[in-house]
Design an enzyme around this catalytic site. Structure first.
Site, PDB file in Angstrom:
ATOM      1  N   LYS A 118     -21.764  63.591 -59.621  1.00 35.21           N
ATOM      2  CA  LYS A 118     -21.009  62.648 -60.440  1.00 35.21           C
ATOM      3  C   LYS A 118     -20.142  63.349 -61.490  1.00 35.21           C
ATOM      4  CE  LYS A 118     -22.923  59.332 -58.173  1.00 35.21           C
ATOM      5  NZ  LYS A 118     -23.507  60.129 -57.106  1.00 35.21           N
ATOM      6  N   GLU A 199     -22.425  58.822 -70.374  1.00 35.42           N
ATOM      7  CA  GLU A 199     -21.232  58.036 -70.098  1.00 35.42           C
ATOM      8  C   GLU A 199     -21.208  56.823 -71.033  1.00 35.42           C
ATOM      9  OE1 GLU A 199     -20.585  55.310 -66.386  1.00 35.42           O
ATOM     10  OE2 GLU A 199     -20.192  57.366 -65.766  1.00 35.42           O
ATOM     11  N   ARG A 291     -20.522  57.353 -47.273  1.00 35.27           N
ATOM     12  CA  ARG A 291     -21.361  56.888 -46.167  1.00 35.27           C
ATOM     13  C   ARG A 291     -21.113  55.405 -45.938  1.00 35.27           C
ATOM     14  NH1 ARG A 291     -24.794  53.993 -49.326  1.00 35.27           N
ATOM     15  NH2 ARG A 291     -25.396  54.879 -51.338  1.00 35.27           N
TER      16      ARG A 291
END
Length: 516
Positions: A118, A199, A291
């Site tokens: 990330k 974050e 995916r």
């Protein structure tokens, strides 16, 4: 394009069954693998060939790269489909497939690595000019120092996280050190990497994701968005498409941003770019899942595009024949994840043996499941039983259809979240689209109280009589040639009064039969 003759599915449960269905439609043979607990599973029953992965431990079975590659080579498979979870986003597995001369049905190891971390993915996307939330990276000391200058609450996240795991909200700076340490431990346990970052936490956000498809020739399209804002502890439970939150301008901008990110990394498979949306409809890049997604069926229902089939064809080298201007959304689709869990007991997993399993049926109703009859739900796998998807001409018609379908979804013997989902869809906040990612965590107790009140209004006579008759009927069917072992034989025909014990909502109740 070289057509696949045979593929190995390195997964289990409903996604394995879903891939088998797509492969069969393309006349591709399938090979599956199974742990000891999955020996009699539906994906083993439906495949052309199946091979045992001895044991039940994940490291020995569905995460065992060497065993899976060996089976793929032994069974002469052209390619391997990882499904989602397990090895789906593991660059080492992609490299092992490449080394063995087997095609990995998914993107390149480079794309998986870049988007899988990330911190790296945020830095990469930031260079494209697409907005990301304010964040801090570094060691624990750096995070503590810089976070003191941020406005709380903030979010601590695992760099290698996904699936709702490895995330903690921090309300107070005094709690940050402890949460950094606990999140790092969880990340190391789940993902093998304890790196975390901080974050900015957006208040009352929406979670919007965009499905993308790419081929080996640089062509990228998006299949529009899914709204995934109904989550519990960062785990999605209800998804829908389209998102009625978006206007045409924001929808177009989101699609363009997702395509741009995919193009920048040379993406060549099915993937999903996820965004957070604030109350002013500003969006921020969250992550990219490289995916197939659990919630892909809602996109299939509104676009008419079979994403798994496309994924198989693109991996085989087909040039994409989908054009952006030809792709549209029609109607509205909603997906509910059916879990073996107990909402009234903190949503704890509820593994065990089902005594009855019956799926809803009808036009516009789809069930993606790894079972088709009463089965045992094991404790060492994800507790998701199935995905229930409905399609309607608009959101309200889809909502009503979903509530009816949940009514018709019957599972006995274990606890499930079916009633919770039904009552969630009945809430005015859902009907009026006033939801956010924090709604379930803040209001689940209210929903559970409503369920308990409704249960108290219902007479217990019906389930008690049904339990008695079922027990008697089952005994008679199992021993129809031996009257003595029927329920009457067990209690003794000479008794005037007898009782049988059963349980309703954790309370043991005695059923007495008296002769007047």
């Amino acid at each position: 394009m070289k057509k696949f003759n045979k593929i190995l599915i390195a997964n289990r449960g409903e996604i394995a069954v879903r891939i088998i269905r797509a492969a069969r439609d393309l006349e591709i043979k399938t090979v599956t693998v199974y742990s000891e607990a999955d020996r009699d599973a539906l994906h083993v029953e439906q495949t052309d060939e199946s091979y045992a992965l001895e044991g039940n431990d994940l490291a020995e079975t569905y995460l065992n790269i060497d065993k899976i590659i060996s089976i793929a080579k032994t069974s002469a498979c052209d390619a391997v489909h990882p499904g989602y979870g397990f090895l789906a986003e593991n660059p080492a597995f992609v490299k092992a497939c490449d080394k063995a001369g087997i095609i990995f049905i998914g993107p390149s190891a480079k794309a998986i690595h870049l988007m899988g971390n990330k911190i790296e993915s945020r830095a990469f996307v930031q260079k494209t000019g697409i907005a990301i939330t304010e964040g801090i990276t570094g060691d624990a000391k750096t995070l503590l120092e810089k976070a003191s200058k941020m406005n709380y609450p903030i979010l601590v996240k695992a760099a290698a996280g996904g699936g709702g795991k490895g995330m903690r909200i921090v309300e107070d700076h005094n709690d940050l050190l402890e949460i950094l340490e606990s999140t790092s431990r969880e990340a190391a346990s789940y993902f093998g990497d304890g790196t975390v970052y901080i974050e900015k936490y957006i208040q009352q956000p929406r979670h919007i994701e965009v499905q993308v498809l790419g081929d080996n020739y640089g062509n990228i399209v998006h299949l529009f968005e899914r709204e995934c804002s109904l989550q519990r502890r960062f785990q999605k439970i209800i998804e829908e498409s389209p998102s009625i939150t978006l206007n045409a301008k924001v929808r177009k901008a989101l699609g363009n941003a997702a395509v741009r990110i995919a193009k920048e990394i040379g993406y060549n498979s099915a993937g999903t770019v996820e965004f957070l949306l604030d109350q002013d409809l500003n969006f921020y890049f969250l992550e990219m899942n490289t995916r197939i997604q659990v919630e892909h069926p809602v996109t299939e229902m509104v676009t008419g595009i079979d994403i798994v089939k496309e994924q198989l064809l693109l991996s085989a080298g087909k040039k994409m024949d989908l054009h952006q201007e030809e792709i549209s959304q029609k109607g509205h689709a909603i997906e509910c994840r059916i879990y073996a869990e107990d909402p009234e007991n903190g949503f704890l997993p509820s593994p065990g043996c089902m005594s009855l399993y019956s799926e809803p049926q009808g036009e516009g109703i789809r069930v993606d499941s790894g079972i088709n009859r009463a089965a045992r739900i094991e404790s060492f796998y994800d507790p998701m039983i199935a995905k229930l998807i409905v399609w309607g001409e608009d959101r309200e018609k889809a909502r009503v259809k979903m509530i009816k379908a949940l009514d018709d979804y019957v599972i006995h013997g274990i606890k499930t979240n079916i009633l919770y989902l039904k009552y969630l869809l009945k809430q005015k906040v859902y009907k009026n689209n006033k939801i956010s990612t924090s709604y379930c965590d803040k209001h689940s107790n209210e929903i559970i109280d409503l369920i308990k009140k409704e249960k108290k209004k219902q007479s217990r006579l019906l389930p008690l009589v049904a339990s008695f008759l079922f027990d008697d009927l089952r005994t008679r069917l199992d021993h129809f040639d031996h009257e003595a072992v029927s329920v009457w034989g067990k209690i003794g025909y000479w008794r005037d009064v007898f009782s049988l014990n059963t349980e309703v909502d954790r309370e043991e109740i005695s059923i007495s039969v008296k002769q007047e």
